[in-house]
Design a protein around this motif. Structure first.
Motif, PDB file in Angstrom:
ATOM      1  N   VAL A 183       0.852  -1.183   0.000  1.00  0.00           N
ATOM      2  CA  VAL A 183       0.000   0.000   0.000  1.00  0.00           C
ATOM      3  C   VAL A 183       0.889   1.234   0.000  1.00  0.00           C
ATOM      4  N   GLU A 191       1.347   0.189   5.563  1.00  0.00           N
ATOM      5  CA  GLU A 191       0.115   0.379   6.331  1.00  0.00           C
ATOM      6  C   GLU A 191       0.293   1.381   7.464  1.00  0.00           C
ATOM      7  N   GLU A 192       1.405   1.283   8.176  1.00  0.00           N
ATOM      8  CA  GLU A 192       1.610   2.166   9.332  1.00  0.00           C
ATOM      9  C   GLU A 192       1.664   3.636   8.928  1.00  0.00           C
ATOM     10  N   HIS A 195      -2.298   4.479   7.021  1.00  0.00           N
ATOM     11  CA  HIS A 195      -3.544   4.282   7.764  1.00  0.00           C
ATOM     12  C   HIS A 195      -3.826   5.474   8.679  1.00  0.00           C
ATOM     13  N   LEU A 204      -3.449   0.120  -3.521  1.00  0.00           N
ATOM     14  CA  LEU A 204      -3.274  -1.210  -2.957  1.00  0.00           C
ATOM     15  C   LEU A 204      -2.818  -2.101  -4.113  1.00  0.00           C
ATOM     16  N   VAL A 227      -6.998   1.498   6.498  1.00  0.00           N
ATOM     17  CA  VAL A 227      -6.222   0.564   5.669  1.00  0.00           C
ATOM     18  C   VAL A 227      -5.810  -0.660   6.488  1.00  0.00           C
ATOM     19  N   ARG A 228      -6.010  -1.831   5.891  1.00  0.00           N
ATOM     20  CA  ARG A 228      -5.472  -3.067   6.439  1.00  0.00           C
ATOM     21  C   ARG A 228      -4.785  -3.833   5.306  1.00  0.00           C
ATOM     22  N   THR A 229      -3.586  -4.347   5.568  1.00  0.00           N
ATOM     23  CA  THR A 229      -2.900  -5.188   4.589  1.00  0.00           C
ATOM     24  C   THR A 229      -2.455  -6.513   5.207  1.00  0.00           C
TER      25      THR A 229
END
Length: 281
Positions: A183, A191-192, A195, A204, A227-229
């Motif tokens: 992402v 993500e960190e 998000h 993505l 956001v989640r990956t």
């Protein structure tokens, strides 16, 4: 399009999405219309429906975990000082009618109904547009109007005390592969870093596909991304990030998200170029 309960989106004659208006789902999943499968032009599926890790994730759609205490997201409800809790508070989104239906899109009217009655009336507009021979855009706008005589408010687990969990609004559950997708935004990776922050667009990138999400109005661009990956691949626009969204009687909240659906692994320049083409007036 096909049937009364299903709409098939097409781009250049090719089916790219199936929209189910009246799914038969248990109340606990907060039944609602959804798009699944959504595919690239080459036919690669880029959504998941009711996966084992989150059975209430339903492809692409609009879901809100807290409308005046009622759950239109599905699953457990986050209760302050208590955590995720199984409650009998699930609402449903009920298809009323298509006001417009074409092969490349539709305009739909929906009722958001809680156990106590209708809370919101929604107008949802969906359009599919070809961008290149390898990419197309899904344009989704939702307008939620308070049809009660009382003030309502929209919240999230974050506004109820769970930091970083401001999901609710537009949500896309992407396909899960053996490796988590990457992402990135125009200025950040991972993500960190992305998000919980606003960005004009967010990409993505999976094994053979890329999704690029963009807020298409000024207000939508102000909403941070959810956001989640690693846990699962999903992207949403946070309607209620750090405070509840008030909705007085008769008032309406509107958001518009355009998603580029591309074959291949796009880099930053290609992602930004396609977003410009997709969102341009």
């Amino acid at each position: 399009m096909t049937g009364n309960d299903t709409a098939v989106l097409r781009v250049a004659g090719r089916p790219v999405g199936r929209y189910v208006t009246r799914p038969e789902l248990p109340a606990r999943l907060s039944p609602r219309p959804y798009l699944h499968p959504v595919t690239t032009l080459a036919g690669t599926a880029v959504t998941e429906l009711a996966p084992a890790d989150h059975a209430h994730h339903l492809g692409v759609g609009v879901a809100v975990p807290d409308v005046e205490g009622f759950n239109f997201w599905g699953g457990r409800t986050y209760v302050r000082d208590q955590g995720p809790t199984e409650l009998d508070n699930h609402g449903s989104q009920r298809h009323i009618a298509f006001q417009l239906r074409d092969p490349d899109g539709f305009v739909e009217e929906l009722r958001w109904v809680s156990p106590g009655g209708e809370l919101l009336r929604e107008r949802r507009t969906v359009a599919a547009t070809e961008l290149t021979g390898h990419a197309w855009a899904l344009d989704l706008t939702f307008s939620l109007t308070n049809v009660t005589r009382s003030p309502l408010s929209i919240g999230s687990p974050a506004t109820n005390g769970r930091p970083g969990a401001a999901y609710g609004g537009f949500f896309w559950r992407a396909r899960k592969e053996s490796t988590a997708p990457e992402v990135f935004t125009a200025g950040a990776d991972g993500e960190e870093k992305v998000h919980g922050r606003p960005a004009d667009w967010l990409a993505l990138r999976g094994g053979t596909w890329t999704l690029v999400f963009a807020g298409a109005t000024e207000q939508t661009r102000r909403d941070p991304w959810f956001v989640r990956t690693e846990e699962y691949p999903g992207v949403g626009s946070s309607l209620a990030y750090d405070e509840r969204v008030p909705l007085p009687p008769g008032e309406t909240v509107v958001r518009r998200v355009v998603t580029v659906v591309a074959d291949g692994r796009l880099d930053r320049d290609a992602a930004a170029s396609l977003v410009r083409k997709a969102v341009s007036p």
